[in-house]
Design a protein around this motif. Structure first.
Motif, PDB file in Angstrom:
ATOM      1  N   ASN A 173       0.866  -1.178   0.000  1.00 50.17           N
ATOM      2  CA  ASN A 173       0.000   0.000   0.000  1.00 50.17           C
ATOM      3  C   ASN A 173       0.903   1.227   0.000  1.00 50.17           C
ATOM      4  OD1 ASN A 173      -1.596   2.252   0.800  1.00 50.17           O
ATOM      5  ND2 ASN A 173      -3.089   0.891   1.767  1.00 50.17           N
ATOM      6  N   MET A 174       1.100   1.807  -1.181  1.00 52.25           N
ATOM      7  CA  MET A 174       2.067   2.891  -1.303  1.00 52.25           C
ATOM      8  C   MET A 174       1.558   4.186  -0.660  1.00 52.25           C
ATOM      9  SD  MET A 174       4.682   1.510  -2.436  1.00 52.25           S
ATOM     10  CE  MET A 174       5.637   3.014  -2.537  1.00 52.25           C
ATOM     11  N   HIS A 175       0.263   4.321  -0.534  1.00 49.37           N
ATOM     12  CA  HIS A 175      -0.263   5.492   0.177  1.00 49.37           C
ATOM     13  C   HIS A 175       0.226   5.471   1.620  1.00 49.37           C
ATOM     14  CE1 HIS A 175      -3.302   8.068   2.192  1.00 49.37           C
ATOM     15  NE2 HIS A 175      -3.218   8.757   1.070  1.00 49.37           N
ATOM     16  N   ASN A 176       0.139   4.304   2.243  1.00 50.55           N
ATOM     17  CA  ASN A 176       0.636   4.165   3.613  1.00 50.55           C
ATOM     18  C   ASN A 176       2.161   4.270   3.665  1.00 50.55           C
ATOM     19  OD1 ASN A 176      -1.950   3.820   4.517  1.00 50.55           O
ATOM     20  ND2 ASN A 176      -1.771   1.638   4.956  1.00 50.55           N
ATOM     21  N   LEU A 181       6.959   7.465   5.229  1.00 46.89           N
ATOM     22  CA  LEU A 181       8.166   8.190   4.841  1.00 46.89           C
ATOM     23  C   LEU A 181       8.056   9.671   5.202  1.00 46.89           C
ATOM     24  CD1 LEU A 181      10.851   8.550   3.249  1.00 46.89           C
ATOM     25  CD2 LEU A 181       9.427   8.884   1.203  1.00 46.89           C
ATOM     26  N   THR A 182       6.941  10.292   4.855  1.00 52.43           N
ATOM     27  CA  THR A 182       6.816  11.736   5.037  1.00 52.43           C
ATOM     28  C   THR A 182       6.651  12.117   6.511  1.00 52.43           C
ATOM     29  OG1 THR A 182       4.443  11.532   4.507  1.00 52.43           O
ATOM     30  CG2 THR A 182       5.919  12.183   2.730  1.00 52.43           C
ATOM     31  N   ILE A 183       5.870  11.348   7.269  1.00 53.71           N
ATOM     32  CA  ILE A 183       5.670  11.732   8.666  1.00 53.71           C
ATOM     33  C   ILE A 183       6.942  11.490   9.475  1.00 53.71           C
ATOM     34  CG2 ILE A 183       4.754   9.532   9.557  1.00 53.71           C
ATOM     35  CD1 ILE A 183       2.752  11.231  11.181  1.00 53.71           C
ATOM     36  N   ASP A 184       7.694  10.445   9.160  1.00 50.51           N
ATOM     37  CA  ASP A 184       8.968  10.222   9.855  1.00 50.51           C
ATOM     38  C   ASP A 184       9.972  11.330   9.530  1.00 50.51           C
ATOM     39  OD1 ASP A 184       8.004   7.977  11.032  1.00 50.51           O
ATOM     40  OD2 ASP A 184       9.399   6.575  10.088  1.00 50.51           O
ATOM     41  N   THR A 185       9.954  11.790   8.288  1.00 52.12           N
ATOM     42  CA  THR A 185      10.876  12.849   7.891  1.00 52.12           C
ATOM     43  C   THR A 185      10.510  14.175   8.533  1.00 52.12           C
ATOM     44  OG1 THR A 185      11.260  11.766   5.748  1.00 52.12           O
ATOM     45  CG2 THR A 185      11.855  14.091   5.928  1.00 52.12           C
ATOM     46  N   VAL A 186       9.227  14.538   8.480  1.00 54.05           N
ATOM     47  CA  VAL A 186       8.828  15.858   8.962  1.00 54.05           C
ATOM     48  C   VAL A 186       8.909  15.948  10.482  1.00 54.05           C
ATOM     49  CG1 VAL A 186       6.326  15.457   9.160  1.00 54.05           C
ATOM     50  CG2 VAL A 186       7.182  17.738   8.595  1.00 54.05           C
ATOM     51  N   THR A 187       8.617  14.865  11.208  1.00 56.78           N
ATOM     52  CA  THR A 187       8.735  14.926  12.670  1.00 56.78           C
ATOM     53  C   THR A 187      10.196  15.010  13.094  1.00 56.78           C
ATOM     54  OG1 THR A 187       8.536  12.493  12.740  1.00 56.78           O
ATOM     55  CG2 THR A 187       6.554  13.781  13.196  1.00 56.78           C
ATOM     56  N   ASP A 188      11.075  14.318  12.379  1.00 56.47           N
ATOM     57  CA  ASP A 188      12.512  14.437  12.657  1.00 56.47           C
ATOM     58  C   ASP A 188      12.988  15.849  12.345  1.00 56.47           C
ATOM     59  OD1 ASP A 188      15.107  13.782  13.304  1.00 56.47           O
ATOM     60  OD2 ASP A 188      15.085  11.903  12.181  1.00 56.47           O
ATOM     61  N   PHE A 189      12.492  16.395  11.253  1.00 60.25           N
ATOM     62  CA  PHE A 189      12.835  17.750  10.838  1.00 60.25           C
ATOM     63  C   PHE A 189      12.326  18.777  11.847  1.00 60.25           C
ATOM     64  CE2 PHE A 189      12.059  21.125   7.310  1.00 60.25           C
ATOM     65  CZ  PHE A 189      13.267  21.727   7.581  1.00 60.25           C
ATOM     66  N   ALA A 190      11.143  18.531  12.409  1.00 64.22           N
ATOM     67  CA  ALA A 190      10.524  19.494  13.320  1.00 64.22           C
ATOM     68  C   ALA A 190      11.101  19.416  14.724  1.00 64.22           C
ATOM     69  CB  ALA A 190       9.011  19.281  13.368  1.00 64.22           C
ATOM     70  N   TYR A 191      11.289  18.179  15.246  1.00 66.14           N
ATOM     71  CA  TYR A 191      11.648  18.019  16.659  1.00 66.14           C
ATOM     72  C   TYR A 191      12.949  17.265  16.900  1.00 66.14           C
ATOM     73  CZ  TYR A 191       6.522  18.527  16.729  1.00 66.14           C
ATOM     74  OH  TYR A 191       5.229  18.930  16.514  1.00 66.14           O
ATOM     75  N   ALA A 192      13.543  16.712  15.834  1.00 66.84           N
ATOM     76  CA  ALA A 192      14.681  15.783  15.973  1.00 66.84           C
ATOM     77  C   ALA A 192      14.239  14.515  16.694  1.00 66.84           C
ATOM     78  CB  ALA A 192      15.854  16.426  16.701  1.00 66.84           C
ATOM     79  N   THR A 193      12.936  14.216  16.622  1.00 67.05           N
ATOM     80  CA  THR A 193      12.383  12.990  17.193  1.00 67.05           C
ATOM     81  C   THR A 193      11.405  12.403  16.184  1.00 67.05           C
ATOM     82  OG1 THR A 193      12.546  13.844  19.446  1.00 67.05           O
ATOM     83  CG2 THR A 193      11.084  11.967  19.096  1.00 67.05           C
ATOM     84  N   ARG A 312       2.844  13.110   0.569  1.00 64.51           N
ATOM     85  CA  ARG A 312       2.451  11.723   0.279  1.00 64.51           C
ATOM     86  C   ARG A 312       1.489  11.667  -0.898  1.00 64.51           C
ATOM     87  NH1 ARG A 312      -2.216   9.499   4.446  1.00 64.51           N
ATOM     88  NH2 ARG A 312      -3.374  11.423   4.602  1.00 64.51           N
ATOM     89  N   HIS A 313       0.564  12.648  -0.996  1.00 69.26           N
ATOM     90  CA  HIS A 313      -0.372  12.648  -2.119  1.00 69.26           C
ATOM     91  C   HIS A 313       0.362  12.919  -3.433  1.00 69.26           C
ATOM     92  CE1 HIS A 313      -3.904  11.980   0.199  1.00 69.26           C
ATOM     93  NE2 HIS A 313      -3.859  13.136   0.841  1.00 69.26           N
ATOM     94  N   THR A 314       1.331  13.827  -3.405  1.00 73.82           N
ATOM     95  CA  THR A 314       2.109  14.107  -4.611  1.00 73.82           C
ATOM     96  C   THR A 314       2.871  12.863  -5.053  1.00 73.82           C
ATOM     97  OG1 THR A 314       2.362  16.430  -3.973  1.00 73.82           O
ATOM     98  CG2 THR A 314       3.923  15.558  -5.590  1.00 73.82           C
ATOM     99  N   LEU A 315       3.496  12.172  -4.106  1.00 76.97           N
ATOM    100  CA  LEU A 315       4.234  10.948  -4.431  1.00 76.97           C
ATOM    101  C   LEU A 315       3.304   9.868  -4.970  1.00 76.97           C
ATOM    102  CD1 LEU A 315       6.628  10.794  -1.345  1.00 76.97           C
ATOM    103  CD2 LEU A 315       7.291  11.229  -3.722  1.00 76.97           C
ATOM    104  N   CYS A 316       2.115   9.754  -4.387  1.00 72.50           N
ATOM    105  CA  CYS A 316       1.148   8.752  -4.857  1.00 72.50           C
ATOM    106  C   CYS A 316       0.705   9.043  -6.277  1.00 72.50           C
ATOM    107  CB  CYS A 316      -0.072   8.729  -3.931  1.00 72.50           C
ATOM    108  SG  CYS A 316       0.175   7.842  -2.393  1.00 72.50           S
TER     109      CYS A 316
END
Length: 370
Positions: A173-176, A181-193, A312-316
């Motif tokens: 399921n590439m949407h998932n 991918l995106t939520i792991d990247t943006v949370t690391d980018f935002a909080y370093a967590t 994620r929508h753009t990638l999908c």
């Protein structure tokens, strides 16, 4: 008896006054309203019930019905008493350009309960001032500095897909997957967590699934905004009981505030990894009180949600079009193979941004081979 008769008279007067007002309002909308010159269904010009029918009764079909209206009435259609729908890509760059004089539509932005965030600011002048504090986090220099973080997330996704799906000949399921991918990247980018959703076997994120499920509720909130106000003002336990599907979204809001408090208490911990969005913001707002932390928490919500959903929508969409067109897929694969030749399978952004097919695609807004 006299008291009851008096109340009945006042009630009847109120009903008559309301009816006269509504009739007068409809006449005004059909004859004197500033949007009266634009074509469209007369009932849509007279009442928002027309849009409400397609949004709620027809389960969100107004977006698609608008295309039917354009086919009948032309590129600009009046869809509600106070709204027009424009089917002209050039208008997008005029209305939504940087420095636009237009106010954002509060009827849409109030749905999310994020009015304190940059996302929810309606006035473009206030938005520009608030946005200035975020701009350094999205500069080209910052993105290039954090490219190893992004590359690591992409490599992890590819490894997960290879081991869990390609070798086992399972459909993914590439949407998932793109969501993880995106939520792991943006949370690391935002909080370093990072939320580490890429470690989830099915790439599922409770917070993002909650947001997706709430989109149906947003259509209801759009026409009955008081419901959104009431829901956001309820205690967490009660809101969770009334709308359990939205619990993950509420939990993410609480987590954003917790992450910001952690950065305040341990300012050097994140810097050991990389500079984050909120370490920069906290330099602008040192020693924030609880109210400001709440405001920063809503900012975190917008950063994480917007950074996840849009990407994620753009990638999908890009993946679907690529897989549906062997020509597009072949051209992209050929160009990318040339870019990563003699490498470890990756290429830096500064090389990718110069690839002629992808550059032409970005400038022309199309995804077709020459």
């Amino acid at each position: 008896m006299e008291l009851s008769a008096g109340y009945g008279y006042y009630l009847a007067s109120l009903v008559v006054a309301w009816a006269v007002y509504r009739v007068g309002l409809i006449i005004y909308r059909l004859t004197l309203h500033p949007l009266v010159k634009f074509p469209g269904p007369r009932i849509a010009a007279a009442s928002s019930l027309y849009q409400m029918y397609y949004d709620i009764v027809k389960d969100g079909q107004m977006t698609f019905h608008a295309q039917d209206l354009h086919a009948r009435y032309g590129p600009i259609v009046r869809t509600t008493p106070d709204e027009i729908h424009i089917n002209n890509p050039a208008a997008y760059h005029e209305i939504y350009r940087m420095g636009t004089p237009f106010l954002k539509y509060n009827g849409f932005y109030q749905l999310f309960g994020l009015s304190k965030s940059v996302f929810g600011v309606i006035d473009p002048n206030i938005h520009k001032a608030r946005r200035a504090a975020l701009n350094p986090s999205f500069s080209r220099r910052t993105i290039l500095e954090l490219e190893p973080l992004i590359q690591a997330k992409v490599a992890k996704l590819c490894s997960r897909l290879e081991e869990g799906y390609v070798k086992r000949e399972r459909a993914a399921n590439m949407h998932n997957a793109y969501q993880a991918l995106t939520i792991d990247t943006v949370t690391d980018f935002a909080y370093a967590t990072s939320y580490n959703v890429l470690d989830n076997p099915s790439f599922r994120s409770r917070a993002m699934e909650a947001f997706d499920k709430q989109q149906e509720a947003f259509l209801l909130f759009k026409h009955f905004p008081i419901l959104a106000v009431l829901l956001t003002s309820l205690p967490f336990w009660l809101a969770n009981w009334l709308m359990p599907d939205g619990a993950g979204f509420l939990e993410m809001q609480q987590d954003c505030e917790m992450q910001i408090k952690n950065l305040i208490q341990n300012p050097d911990a994140a810097k050991e990894r990389h500079t984050t969005i909120f370490t920069r913001l906290l330099e602008e707002y040192p020693n924030p009180d609880e109210e400001l932390i709440s405001v920063l928490g809503t900012e975190g919500m917008t950063v994480v949600s917007a950074g996840t959903h849009t990407t994620r929508h753009t990638l999908c969409i890009g993946t679907v079009h690529m897989l549906q067109s062997p020509e597009i897929e072949g051209r992209l694969v050929e160009e990318l193979n040339g870019a990563v030749a003699d490498r470890d399978g990756t290429a830096p952004y500064q090389i990718l941004e110069k690839l002629p097919y992808l550059v032409r695609d970005r400038e022309d807004g199309i995804l077709e081979p020459n």
